[in-house]
Design an enzyme around this catalytic site. Sequence first.
Site, PDB file in Angstrom:
ATOM      1  N   HIS A   1       0.815  -1.218   0.000  1.00 12.09           N
ATOM      2  CA  HIS A   1       0.000   0.000   0.000  1.00 12.09           C
ATOM      3  C   HIS A   1       0.851   1.271   0.000  1.00 12.09           C
ATOM      4  O   HIS A   1       0.373   2.336  -0.345  1.00 12.09           O
ATOM      5  CB  HIS A   1      -0.916   0.009   1.228  1.00 12.09           C
ATOM      6  CG  HIS A   1      -2.021  -1.010   1.129  1.00 12.09           C
ATOM      7  ND1 HIS A   1      -3.324  -0.674   0.889  1.00 12.09           N
ATOM      8  CD2 HIS A   1      -1.999  -2.355   1.205  1.00 12.09           C
ATOM      9  CE1 HIS A   1      -4.068  -1.774   0.839  1.00 12.09           C
ATOM     10  NE2 HIS A   1      -3.277  -2.816   1.031  1.00 12.09           N
ATOM     11  N   ASP A   6       3.717   9.352  -0.506  1.00  9.17           N
ATOM     12  CA  ASP A   6       2.464   8.668  -0.170  1.00  9.17           C
ATOM     13  C   ASP A   6       2.194   7.596  -1.217  1.00  9.17           C
ATOM     14  O   ASP A   6       2.323   7.868  -2.418  1.00  9.17           O
ATOM     15  CB  ASP A   6       1.309   9.693  -0.191  1.00  9.17           C
ATOM     16  CG  ASP A   6       0.206   9.361   0.806  1.00  9.17           C
ATOM     17  OD1 ASP A   6       0.098   8.184   1.203  1.00  9.17           O
ATOM     18  OD2 ASP A   6      -0.549  10.286   1.175  1.00  9.17           O
TER      19      ASP A   6
HETATM   20  C1  GDG Z   1      -2.091   3.793   3.388  1.00  7.07           C
HETATM   21  C2  GDG Z   1      -1.058   4.501   2.510  1.00  7.07           C
HETATM   22  C3  GDG Z   1      -2.726   4.492   0.645  1.00  7.07           C
HETATM   23  C4  GDG Z   1      -8.677  10.033   7.782  1.00  7.07           C
HETATM   24  N1  GDG Z   1      -9.073  10.762   8.851  1.00  7.07           N
HETATM   25  C5  GDG Z   1     -10.294  10.303   9.199  1.00  7.07           C
HETATM   26  C6  GDG Z   1     -10.651   9.272   8.335  1.00  7.07           C
HETATM   27  N2  GDG Z   1      -9.631   9.124   7.466  1.00  7.07           N
HETATM   28  C7  GDG Z   1      -9.629   8.122   6.375  1.00  7.07           C
HETATM   29  C8  GDG Z   1      -9.711   8.774   5.026  1.00  7.07           C
HETATM   30  C9  GDG Z   1      -9.055   7.726   4.145  1.00  7.07           C
HETATM   31  C10 GDG Z   1      -8.058   7.048   5.084  1.00  7.07           C
HETATM   32  O1  GDG Z   1      -8.430   7.398   6.405  1.00  7.07           O
HETATM   33  C11 GDG Z   1      -6.651   7.544   4.863  1.00  7.07           C
HETATM   34  O2  GDG Z   1      -6.186   7.005   3.680  1.00  7.07           O
HETATM   35  P1  GDG Z   1      -4.860   7.518   2.972  1.00  7.07           P
HETATM   36  O3  GDG Z   1      -4.788   6.899   1.628  1.00  7.07           O
HETATM   37  O4  GDG Z   1      -4.916   8.991   2.917  1.00  7.07           O
HETATM   38  O5  GDG Z   1      -3.631   7.147   3.898  1.00  7.07           O
HETATM   39  P2  GDG Z   1      -3.017   6.012   4.877  1.00  7.07           P
HETATM   40  O6  GDG Z   1      -3.824   5.823   6.092  1.00  7.07           O
HETATM   41  O7  GDG Z   1      -1.627   6.466   5.122  1.00  7.07           O
HETATM   42  O8  GDG Z   1      -3.019   4.639   4.051  1.00  7.07           O
HETATM   43  C12 GDG Z   1      -1.756   5.340   1.454  1.00  7.07           C
HETATM   44  C13 GDG Z   1      -3.629   3.702   1.553  1.00  7.07           C
HETATM   45  O9  GDG Z   1      -2.879   2.950   2.512  1.00  7.07           O
HETATM   46  C14 GDG Z   1      -4.469   2.703   0.758  1.00  7.07           C
HETATM   47  O10 GDG Z   1      -3.675   1.844   0.016  1.00  7.07           O
HETATM   48  O11 GDG Z   1      -3.506   5.360  -0.149  1.00  7.07           O
HETATM   49  O12 GDG Z   1      -0.807   5.925   0.601  1.00  7.07           O
HETATM   50  O13 GDG Z   1      -0.195   5.306   3.282  1.00  7.07           O
HETATM   51  O14 GDG Z   1      -9.984   6.757   3.735  1.00  7.07           O
HETATM   52  O15 GDG Z   1     -11.039   9.013   4.700  1.00  7.07           O
HETATM   53  N3  GDG Z   1     -11.829   8.645   8.390  1.00  7.07           N
HETATM   54  C15 GDG Z   1     -12.700   9.018   9.383  1.00  7.07           C
HETATM   55  N4  GDG Z   1     -12.376   9.982  10.280  1.00  7.07           N
HETATM   56  C16 GDG Z   1     -11.215  10.654  10.228  1.00  7.07           C
HETATM   57  O16 GDG Z   1     -10.970  11.524  11.067  1.00  7.07           O
HETATM   58  N5  GDG Z   1     -13.868   8.408   9.473  1.00  7.07           N
END
Ligand code: GDG
Length: 753
Positions: A157, A365
């Site tokens: 990921h 990222d």
């Molecule tokens: C890893 C990789 C890759 C965030 N704050 C809240 C909340 N979120 C949710 C968002 C989104 C998820 O969390 C974050 O996803 P990201 O992709 O931005 O980042 P990582 O957690 O670092 O994930 C990344 C991912 O895996 C998938 O392969 O994209 O690059 O690092 O869905 O919406 N959700 C809620 N409250 C929050 O305060 N409910």
Amino acid sequence: MSGRVVTVANRLPVRRAEGGAWEISPGGLVSALVPILRESGGAWIGWSGVADDAPEPFVHDGIAQHAVPLSDEEYQAYYLGFCNSSLWPLYHDAIREAEFHPAWWDAYRRVNQRFVEVAAGQHQPGDLIWVHDYQLQLVPAMLRRLHPTARIGYFLHIPFPPVEIFARLPWRRQILNGLLGADVVAFQTEQAVGNFLAAAERFTDAVVGRRSLAVAGRRVQVQCAPISIDTAAYQSLSSTPRVRERAAALRAELGHPRKVLLGADRLDYTKGIDVRLLAFERLLERRRELADAVVFVQIASPSREPIGDYEAMRARVEQLVGRINGSHGAAHTVPVHYVYGTIPVDELVAYYVLADVMCVTPLADGMNLVAKEYIAARPADEGVLVLSEFAGAAAELEGALLVNPYDLEGLADAMAAALEMRPGEQAARVRGMRSQVRHHDVHAWADRCLGALEGGSQEASRAQADQDEQSTPPPAPRFQRQGSPGLPDALDAFDEIAAAVRQRQVMVFLDFDGTLSPIVDDPAAAVMPEAEGAAVEALAARVPVAVVSGRDLDDLRRRIGLAGLWYVGGHGTAVASPDGVVIEDTSGNRLEQVAALLDTAEEDLRARLGRIDPGGIVERKRSSIAVHYRRAPHALRRVRAAVDGTSAELPELQVTAGRAVFELRPTGLWDKGTAVRWLLEQGSAAGDTLPVYMGDDTTDETAFRAIEADGVSVLVAEVATGTAAHYQLRSRQRVPRFLQQLAEALPPASRAG
Ligand code: GDG
């Protein structure tokens, strides 16, 4: 989907709700996989998220849940330590220093092994096992050891770093070999694919192809599969009256600003929360009037707080919020609205609906789902996405304003441009991006990954079936192959080999590069070390010995310089006997015929390689052209494109991928296997000669197959899977010892003509 899907991930898809009952955790991955797992009667293997919690297996929402327990010590060393203080910073371009401790590594191995034990216990034939992310990189190979024919997919990921950074990892080989246990290894971006191939090329024995690797005969497919979101779910949530009303209420709470900028991330130092605040501050310094008109909302959800770098980032972000509000705020204006905590998904989507400008500015990222969620949740054709070029999503979301987060002034400019973008331009950009996330949602992603795993395995079994049909059953092998992986070690099983060579007339065949001599960056610099030379001489004093190589015959003879050996050059196209009789062209006069073809190919290749070629990567040989890229791993993609271009122009050429080399060869020439068979026939009592062949490369497989039914073959490679060899030597450094022992096992009397 023909088989059950078994997911192996660090965390289970369920969490304990208040009162202790299990509930599905929110998130795109879970929402995409739950229906697939449910339909296939699948299972999920993961940690519950709580140390020292060891729930018994249970079924939730039609999916068997198998919890892998972690002790508190393992949570510290495996999760906070190796996963998030070694791998996480290293894989994110080392933007924080990665710490390496053997005790953490030890815990990582132990915990990966425990996941494997739980997964192996559940494994049924036909399952598709799908392993996720950086926490479980050793699982594929560990599982394959227990279930050699299992179908295993792996998805990373987060980014896979450039090879110069990955090289710092003390356990780099183990990690790569762990991943190479999978049938399909998938990444978020082409860049990650390229980085992984370059690392595998440099640190493993795998032969790197365009989209696959050959690991001792086994094929590992490498896939670029950008993850996505449940687009329809975000779209429909964003249009519910509840969310719309909440968005309007939030705007009112913020004092009806003219524009709202938004950031929403886990509070992680990779996400660039601090840089976007600094850029916003810069913007307010440049244009003081904006402080009354715009609000920046930053939602920061707590993450990995026991780790010092995370704690420090939280302090830095909060200090910046205070500083900006202190210097640019007034009695009724607060330029930065900071929400610390995990908010419900409805609330998050209400913020997406509200925000005029979304700022996604990670320094590195894997993908960044927030960027895609914002686009899916736009209520109308308006809104602007400011997106870091270092997020995986940048490759797909072409309508974003792409920024370099290290360039503060540029980032402030992009924010200003976003605030002022005309509606027509916003609409055009949003429409394009919306269509992208609709067509490439998380369901399409899961189908693509699992399809590759299923299709790849079908392709492999079809190929196997074809092969089985075509070939008449071979005579029972003298040395039964043990199946792969894990061939018997040639030194451990030496008694068996010694017993065989004592009973028959023997001829020894030895490959040169990678077997008798270490692989070096410059093929012209390869030499045979003294110990290997002495062992070859000892052998040649007892039995006929042939050195078999892809090098030109003259080069090979000069480089080895020992009298009394057979030399086979050009992969079998030229042979010199011990008394110096040379057959220049084993294929009749075919070499002469193909000289012009090779000239054209050489010219074409050099033209295509242009600036890369002065590195001396094109080597013209009599029977082929080798393109060596060991010294130019960064140029692998361009080298591959050139080789593909030339071979498309000249279809009479066959391309084979060796160790850091592509070889373009005219069809119809002898290969190593043909040469070995021919040499065996030269002996007086041919049928009675026992061949012993040792080699390390894919080109040696033709020889392994030639003697598979009757002979002894040794593959020099750390991982040996799917090869026709009988034995394995895991390190090239053990070659002289093996050869010396072989010489000692052969009585001088057994010398044959
Ligand atoms: C890893 C990789 C890759 C965030 N704050 C809240 C909340 N979120 C949710 C968002 C989104 C998820 O969390 C974050 O996803 P990201 O992709 O931005 O980042 P990582 O957690 O670092 O994930 C990344 C991912 O895996 C998938 O392969 O994209 O690059 O690092 O869905 O919406 N959700 C809620 N409250 C929050 O305060 N409910």
